[in-house]
Design a protein around this motif. Sequence first.
Motif, PDB file in Angstrom:
ATOM      1  N   ASP A  19      -8.383   2.110   4.971  1.00  0.00           N
ATOM      2  CA  ASP A  19      -8.379   2.905   6.203  1.00  0.00           C
ATOM      3  C   ASP A  19      -9.518   3.933   6.235  1.00  0.00           C
ATOM      4  O   ASP A  19      -9.541   4.800   7.097  1.00  0.00           O
ATOM      5  CB  ASP A  19      -7.030   3.593   6.383  1.00  0.00           C
ATOM      6  CG  ASP A  19      -6.718   4.577   5.258  1.00  0.00           C
ATOM      7  OD1 ASP A  19      -7.619   4.877   4.453  1.00  0.00           O
ATOM      8  OD2 ASP A  19      -5.564   5.037   5.192  1.00  0.00           O
ATOM      9  N   ARG A  20     -10.443   3.858   5.227  1.00  0.00           N
ATOM     10  CA  ARG A  20     -11.681   4.643   5.171  1.00  0.00           C
ATOM     11  C   ARG A  20     -11.459   6.117   4.840  1.00  0.00           C
ATOM     12  O   ARG A  20     -12.347   6.944   5.040  1.00  0.00           O
ATOM     13  CB  ARG A  20     -12.449   4.521   6.489  1.00  0.00           C
ATOM     14  CG  ARG A  20     -12.664   3.083   6.922  1.00  0.00           C
ATOM     15  CD  ARG A  20     -13.193   2.974   8.325  1.00  0.00           C
ATOM     16  NE  ARG A  20     -13.192   1.585   8.771  1.00  0.00           N
ATOM     17  CZ  ARG A  20     -13.562   1.189   9.982  1.00  0.00           C
ATOM     18  NH1 ARG A  20     -13.965   2.080  10.874  1.00  0.00           N
ATOM     19  NH2 ARG A  20     -13.526  -0.089  10.315  1.00  0.00           N
ATOM     20  N   THR A  21     -10.286   6.442   4.324  1.00  0.00           N
ATOM     21  CA  THR A  21     -10.006   7.820   3.956  1.00  0.00           C
ATOM     22  C   THR A  21      -9.764   7.945   2.454  1.00  0.00           C
ATOM     23  O   THR A  21      -9.392   6.975   1.781  1.00  0.00           O
ATOM     24  CB  THR A  21      -8.763   8.346   4.701  1.00  0.00           C
ATOM     25  OG1 THR A  21      -7.613   7.593   4.284  1.00  0.00           O
ATOM     26  CG2 THR A  21      -8.939   8.238   6.194  1.00  0.00           C
ATOM     27  N   ILE A  22      -9.992   9.168   1.964  1.00  0.00           N
ATOM     28  CA  ILE A  22      -9.674   9.522   0.585  1.00  0.00           C
ATOM     29  C   ILE A  22      -8.552  10.544   0.626  1.00  0.00           C
ATOM     30  O   ILE A  22      -8.636  11.545   1.352  1.00  0.00           O
ATOM     31  CB  ILE A  22     -10.897  10.109  -0.136  1.00  0.00           C
ATOM     32  CG1 ILE A  22     -12.027   9.067  -0.221  1.00  0.00           C
ATOM     33  CG2 ILE A  22     -10.525  10.582  -1.529  1.00  0.00           C
ATOM     34  CD1 ILE A  22     -13.314   9.618  -0.795  1.00  0.00           C
ATOM     35  N   LYS A  23      -7.511  10.298  -0.169  1.00  0.00           N
ATOM     36  CA  LYS A  23      -6.397  11.239  -0.242  1.00  0.00           C
ATOM     37  C   LYS A  23      -6.341  11.859  -1.640  1.00  0.00           C
ATOM     38  O   LYS A  23      -6.569  11.180  -2.644  1.00  0.00           O
ATOM     39  CB  LYS A  23      -5.070  10.541   0.061  1.00  0.00           C
ATOM     40  CG  LYS A  23      -4.821  10.280   1.546  1.00  0.00           C
ATOM     41  CD  LYS A  23      -3.459   9.676   1.771  1.00  0.00           C
ATOM     42  CE  LYS A  23      -3.194   9.487   3.261  1.00  0.00           C
ATOM     43  NZ  LYS A  23      -2.990  10.771   3.952  1.00  0.00           N
ATOM     44  N   MET A  24      -6.038  13.137  -1.665  1.00  0.00           N
ATOM     45  CA  MET A  24      -5.846  13.873  -2.903  1.00  0.00           C
ATOM     46  C   MET A  24      -4.354  14.169  -3.045  1.00  0.00           C
ATOM     47  O   MET A  24      -3.739  14.741  -2.145  1.00  0.00           O
ATOM     48  CB  MET A  24      -6.654  15.175  -2.876  1.00  0.00           C
ATOM     49  CG  MET A  24      -6.623  15.966  -4.154  1.00  0.00           C
ATOM     50  SD  MET A  24      -7.670  17.442  -4.013  1.00  0.00           S
ATOM     51  CE  MET A  24      -7.553  18.091  -5.676  1.00  0.00           C
ATOM     52  N   TRP A  25      -3.781  13.760  -4.203  1.00  0.00           N
ATOM     53  CA  TRP A  25      -2.336  13.844  -4.392  1.00  0.00           C
ATOM     54  C   TRP A  25      -2.001  14.889  -5.454  1.00  0.00           C
ATOM     55  O   TRP A  25      -2.693  15.028  -6.459  1.00  0.00           O
ATOM     56  CB  TRP A  25      -1.765  12.487  -4.820  1.00  0.00           C
ATOM     57  CG  TRP A  25      -2.072  11.378  -3.862  1.00  0.00           C
ATOM     58  CD1 TRP A  25      -3.158  10.568  -3.873  1.00  0.00           C
ATOM     59  CD2 TRP A  25      -1.289  10.979  -2.739  1.00  0.00           C
ATOM     60  NE1 TRP A  25      -3.116   9.678  -2.844  1.00  0.00           N
ATOM     61  CE2 TRP A  25      -1.967   9.898  -2.121  1.00  0.00           C
ATOM     62  CE3 TRP A  25      -0.084  11.408  -2.195  1.00  0.00           C
ATOM     63  CZ2 TRP A  25      -1.473   9.255  -0.998  1.00  0.00           C
ATOM     64  CZ3 TRP A  25       0.411  10.769  -1.074  1.00  0.00           C
ATOM     65  CH2 TRP A  25      -0.277   9.705  -0.482  1.00  0.00           C
ATOM     66  N   ASP A  26      -0.906  15.592  -5.235  1.00  0.00           N
ATOM     67  CA  ASP A  26      -0.414  16.587  -6.180  1.00  0.00           C
ATOM     68  C   ASP A  26       0.539  15.907  -7.164  1.00  0.00           C
ATOM     69  O   ASP A  26       1.578  15.373  -6.767  1.00  0.00           O
ATOM     70  CB  ASP A  26       0.309  17.710  -5.426  1.00  0.00           C
ATOM     71  CG  ASP A  26       0.810  18.799  -6.373  1.00  0.00           C
ATOM     72  OD1 ASP A  26       0.299  18.863  -7.514  1.00  0.00           O
ATOM     73  OD2 ASP A  26       1.698  19.572  -5.967  1.00  0.00           O
TER      74      ASP A  26
END
Length: 913
Positions: free
Chosen positions: A506-513
């Motif tokens: 989906d062309r996004t980068i997610k940062m997870w806790d």
Amino acid sequence: MAIGQGRPSLKTAFKNARSLGPLYTSGPIAFTPDGSKIVTCVGEDVLLTDVKTGTEICKFAGDSQTIHSLCVTPSGTHIVTFSASLSLRLYELPLTGPVPNGRVQPSRTIARAHDSPVHVCKADPTSTYLASGSADGVVKVWDIHRGFVTHVFKGHGGVVSALTFHFPTDASSLETPTMRLITASVDTHIRIFNLTSGASTSSAGGKPEAVLEGHVSVPRGLDVSRDGRWLISAGRDSVALIWDLSAKSSSGQLKKKATMPSMRPVLAKTIPVLERAEAVGFLPADQKIPVAVGKEESLSFYTGGSKGVIKIWDAQTGKVLWKSGEELEDTDDEEEPRQITNVLYVPSTSTLVSVHADQNILCYSLPTGKLARQLIGYNDEIIDAAFLNSPSSNGGLQSPYLALATNSSLIRVYATETFDARLLEGHTEIVLALTGSAGGTLLASGSKDKTARIWAPLMSEDSTDWGYHCIGVCEGHAESVGAITMPRQQGDEVEVLSFMFTGSQDRTIKMWDLSGLQMDGTEVQKSTRCHSLTTFKAHDKDINSLDVSPNNRLLVSGSQDRTAKVYEILYTPGSKNSSARGELKLLGTCKGHKRGVWTVKFSPTDRLVATGSGDKTVKLWNLDDFSCIKTFEGHTNSVLRVDFLTMGLQLVTSASDGLVKVWNVQDEECITTLDNHEDKVWALAISRNDNTIVSGAADSVVTFWEDSTKEEAAEKESKRAEMIVKDQDFLNYVALRDYRKALELALTMNQPGRLFTLFKDISSSNEETSGESYTGNSLVDEVICTLATPDLARLLSFVRNWNSNAKTSDVAQRVLFAIVKLRSADDVLRVFEDEAATKSFADAEEASSATGKAGMTAIKELIEAIIPYTERHLSKVDRLLQESYVIDYILGEMDDGMFDADDADSRMEVGAY
């Protein structure tokens, strides 16, 4: 302040230490009686594998047809196979280690053993007879060692689905034991044939002693208890039937002797197993099983089928005593991957082995009831790989593990020393990406199911009781998660969970806790749902790769939009009063690739990032101004993976051309190419000590490349020192005129130059020799006359090469003349029949950069190479001889002397000659 270390030595050589290939694809399997080896089918091949180490011992040469049935004799000496070509092949099992040639040829082959495919076969307990049942309902009994048919039984109503021998050998019995054969077919009937009675040995097909009716569907398994009293049968009608074979009757058998009573089995018990059973068998009374109440006085049996677990039953009560795991829902889908297709009992190791439809083989230890070993038969395409370290209960780290993402929703984790494996269940679609944490104890995975998962090891004191469980789930992407990375810097002693990045289609980068995850590995806990700290719209197309810098301050991403982008990581850990916060800030874009970027990697020591692209190149980028400073070209197809080696001084790349290359960063030179794959190399992992490179490809092969730089350097130094000593010895022998040892040493060193000089000096010397000499020295003639066959082969190769040059042809002709005169034609022919001599000839050709074939065709090539040059040299000598008379004539005319007619005629005759 860290103590500075010296420049590490570059790695220049790697060897293929081990390979993990397909072990089992489909078809029958068997264990040797001692349980140490397993026989499996991979495509059209039959493999023998060591169970403990997972290494292949040999392959059995087949006829390029699918194997339908096989069995190992109880004596452990032979294996019998039936293929789709209807042939029977008998092989001898190797008693020692790996076979030199890798393939075992059959000791006996029967081209058309049956008229239809054989689906079941079994050897009797004495390893004398073999029973085989075919699809046309014919059962044959073979004498294994003599290779002929002893019995033929017809009358089955279709495919023979199961068979077993009944041969009780109770020492207390005074009666002669009777061997019987029990068969089942798709007509749901079970037939018992007497192999000792004459009525059942008719070539037209003997009649059965008894026909048992009780099943309403095809029986899939048959077994007889050790004492010979009980028979159990189970099938797809979801019941197991126990028959009492002790009831016998001699009434109605007037023509038979009283000592040969017929068998009249009685149905003793019907036990509903509530699943379509594919295998059934009795357990010995002395076999320990994992139940609280002992079963010394009871009869027990095992079943396996559509629910995917092994069950052990009490035959008297019909209750389940133990089962191997969680049951599947019993559906009508006969291709459910986890369904059991066969169950094998190995008495020597007290092991029950289940074979599943997804090509996995699970070995359970009966005394403990735990999974002792899991063999994964087929991995399909290897997509990604990551090294892991599992902490033990005493606080240390166990031997490394290797996680593999294949064309499956299950993650494979292998113990690298034994190839024991575990399957991690959780994802619902294909896993696309894997990464390990900084300490190697955690595993993160991204999948097509739009989620990412974090896995932690289960700690146990037992080395065989290990595994991983999911501790966290990350949900939020709208498309497949194809890239994932974790921090590269860990705490001082323990692994610190902070954050993780995922890249998606989906062309996004997610940062997870990840700070809320619990790493207690003593027991399986429920997975925690992680929340996203930030979502960043990064690229215009799919994101293929992510990596975090060694100091955890930067992130790089590679995409199909042909760019790589570098971001600054802004992370604030959570506290009691506030939650963790995280953001990404774009610092720069690396532009220059002509195709999509498949892989990105930070240098462990320098401010550099490497990228691999579909344009077949690897580029090195400066993080100060994001400019390309180096380009590595050499692959012939898309570069799929890149990683740094030797503290950032070297690069390792893999590509769609099936090759793995190691590069020196400074001079952009490819120092070695590793080739063991036939398809795209998607997976690349490097061990923490940089000594092992693991490559996995779409050909389902995983290769372990170990650093052999020091070994090869030591070997070269040893050869160099040995060569110096031999050179000095050669000079000493020549000075002492010990031509025998000098010639033999020059041949051993494979130095044609020294040998040519020696022959030339001998032929031009004025040394007096006794008798006739072909080479100029009688001692040298004696050496040629007594040369060993390998040395003579190497000398002939040198002569062939010398003869092709006019400057060295005189020595070649002299040596060849000596060989022909001093050695018989049989000796020369024997050179090319001897295996060692053939190898010497081939080695000499390789050393001299000549082409040719080693073997019997080599003598033809040798002669064809010598004759044309010899004819050319002879014609040149003749031409020179004729021209010499012209010179004599001119000199005579210059002295004003005229030859007499007679003298002129005589000279002309000599010249014509």
